[in-house]
Design a protein around this motif. Structure first.
Motif, short mmCIF file in Angstrom:
data_model
loop_
_atom_site.label_atom_id
_atom_site.label_comp_id
_atom_site.label_asym_id
_atom_site.label_seq_id
_atom_site.Cartn_x
_atom_site.Cartn_y
_atom_site.Cartn_z
N ARG A 79 3.15 6.02 11.55
CA ARG A 79 1.86 6.29 10.19
C ARG A 79 1.96 7.06 9.01
NH1 ARG A 79 -3.31 4.78 11.28
NH2 ARG A 79 -4.22 6.48 10.40
N GLN A 80 2.28 8.57 9.68
CA GLN A 80 3.18 9.72 8.47
C GLN A 80 4.93 8.76 8.01
OE1 GLN A 80 5.12 12.40 10.75
NE2 GLN A 80 2.95 12.81 11.17
N ALA A 81 5.12 7.86 7.63
CA ALA A 81 6.28 7.82 7.37
C ALA A 81 5.26 6.51 5.73
CB ALA A 81 7.05 6.86 7.57
N LEU A 82 4.30 5.96 6.43
CA LEU A 82 4.16 4.52 5.43
C LEU A 82 3.20 5.13 4.31
CD1 LEU A 82 3.03 1.93 7.45
CD2 LEU A 82 4.54 1.59 6.68
N GLY A 83 1.97 6.54 4.71
CA GLY A 83 1.15 7.10 4.03
C GLY A 83 2.18 8.08 3.47
N ASN B 213 -3.01 1.71 0.36
CA ASN B 213 -3.24 2.86 -0.20
C ASN B 213 -2.80 3.70 -0.88
OD1 ASN B 213 -5.35 1.48 0.15
ND2 ASN B 213 -6.32 2.75 2.19
N ALA B 214 -0.62 3.94 -0.20
CA ALA B 214 -0.31 5.53 -0.64
C ALA B 214 0.12 4.75 -2.14
CB ALA B 214 0.85 5.67 0.27
N MET B 215 0.78 4.00 -2.13
CA MET B 215 0.89 2.87 -3.81
C MET B 215 0.12 3.49 -4.42
SD MET B 215 4.60 2.54 -2.71
CE MET B 215 5.22 1.46 -3.80
N GLY B 216 -1.57 3.10 -4.39
CA GLY B 216 -1.69 3.64 -4.99
C GLY B 216 -3.03 2.07 -5.58
N GLN B 217 -4.00 2.15 -6.31
CA GLN B 217 -4.73 1.23 -6.49
C GLN B 217 -4.35 0.32 -7.42
OE1 GLN B 217 -8.50 2.49 -7.65
NE2 GLN B 217 -9.14 3.14 -5.50
N ASP B 218 -3.46 1.15 -8.91
CA ASP B 218 -2.83 0.12 -9.38
C ASP B 218 -1.16 -0.35 -9.07
OD1 ASP B 218 -5.26 1.05 -11.15
OD2 ASP B 218 -3.77 2.66 -11.78
N ALA B 219 -0.96 -0.34 -7.98
CA ALA B 219 0.25 0.01 -7.94
C ALA B 219 0.40 -2.37 -7.39
CB ALA B 219 1.07 -0.04 -6.28
N GLU B 220 1.10 -3.17 -7.59
CA GLU B 220 0.94 -4.02 -7.82
C GLU B 220 2.07 -4.58 -6.08
OE1 GLU B 220 3.21 -8.04 -10.10
OE2 GLU B 220 4.17 -6.00 -10.20
N ARG B 221 1.30 -5.27 -6.09
CA ARG B 221 1.49 -6.21 -4.35
C ARG B 221 2.10 -7.31 -4.68
NH1 ARG B 221 -2.64 -6.76 0.74
NH2 ARG B 221 -2.05 -9.09 1.15
#
Length: 339
Positions: A9-13, A41-49
């Motif tokens: 969880r910490q690593a993904l966050g 969520n950690a990458m941000g709302q504007d991140a491209e998935r």
């Protein structure tokens, strides 16, 4: 490398450039999906998935490394998600971990592989990967998980609240997450402004999905009572909770009926089958009627539809309760037509 629940969880966050692959393996697909959501969520709302599937990895193993090294069209953050991957991803994962550079993190969900799988061993042996086994939590584990997730949202769970959340969510991580998000919104909680969650707050958001209410909806489906089903589903919808708990309750009911029907088809008397499966005596008559109306093929198809609906509900940008209720209604209508 191997990760425990807190470490993953910490690593993904807080994704590190040193970790290229997060492999979430094991049968708890809902829990893995929630962990993958932490990275998003950690990458941000504007991140491209970028979403890739196992067929793509198998046919073009180099594609994953290329995507991991590519820049976003607009220069922003980028991450890659792979759903339902198995051993066919080995070549692609090996290339990713051996590449000179790969700036975009990859999270892969592998619900069908065992701990002895080659892709798991690859991730465990590599310092550039983290592997975590996702298994349905025990009640105690689920309560601790609810407390941990709540704390990350600024929620302090009062005595008895974690257990109530776990029961309401049928220990499903994704459902617990949704309920905690509703509580955080209701209480205006955040890490910098913690709030206590008491039973009054739980009552206010309607977090409880009682076994009786779910049972009534399930029986309306399996008995083909289409006219009653709408009201039962509306009752479950009132609190705005996820349909996952009642979908899983319906799946369990269908599995139980399938096991009993198989015994009946093998020549065992219906009454003896119901006794062995511990059917409550007051439910024996309606259970016998239900067994006569359902064929093994119908039970198998209905179970497949319900499990597909559950996966669809957990997918991003889904139709939620509407999709689940549609499948339940279709099944009930099919039984109703059999008279």
């Amino acid at each position: 490398m191997k990760a425990n629940a807190n470490q993953i969880r910490q690593a993904l966050g807080r994704p590190s450039a040193d970790i290229r692959l997060y492999l979430l393996h094991g049968p708890d697909e809902a829990g893995a999906s929630e962990l993958a959501r932490i990275l998003a969520n950690a990458m941000g709302q504007d991140a491209e998935r970028i979403d890739l599937d196992s067929a793509t990895l198998k046919s073009d193993p180099a594609r994953l490394t290329d995507e991991a090294a590519s820049m976003s069209l607009f220069g922003g953050p980028r991450h890659i998600r792979i759903a339902s991957v198995g051993e066919e991803g080995l070549a692609a994962f090996t290339a990713l971990l051996e590449a000179e550079s790969a700036g975009n993190p990859v999270v892969a969900i592998a619900p069908t592989v065992k701990t002895t799988a080659k892709i798991v061993k690859l991730a465990l042996d590599s310092p550039r990967a983290m592997a975590f086994g996702c298994y349905a939590p025990t009640a105690a584990d689920a309560e601790r998980l609810a407390t941990t997730i709540g704390g990350e949202m600024g929620l302090r769970l009062a005595a008895g609240v974690p257990a109530r959340l776990v029961e309401a969510a049928a220990a499903d991580r994704s459902v617990m997450m949704r309920e905690l998000e509703k509580l955080a919104l209701y209480l205006d909680a955040a890490p910098d402004r913690p709030r206590e969650v008491d039973h009054a707050a739980m009552d206010a958001i309607g977090a409880d999905l009682g076994e009786a209410e779910m049972g009534d909806a399930v029986e309306a489906v399996v008995e083909g009572r289409v006219g009653d089903l709408g009201g039962e589903l509306a009752l479950l919808d009132e609190g705005g909770a996820s349909p996952i708990p009642w979908l899983r309750a319906l799946a369990r009911r269908l599995v139980a009926l399938a096991e009993m029907r198989a015994d009946v088809d093998a020549g065992e008397p219906v009454e003896a089958v119901m006794k062995r499966h511990r059917v409550f005596f007051r439910d024996e008559a309606k259970t016998a009627r239900t067994l006569r109306r359902w064929t093994p093929a119908m039970l198998a198809r209905a179970l497949a539809r319900i499990r597909a609906a559950e996966r669809a509900v957990m997918a991003p940008s889904n139709a939620g309760a509407v999709l689940a209720e549609s499948e339940a209604t279709i099944i009930a209508q099919g039984i109703a037509r059999r008279g």
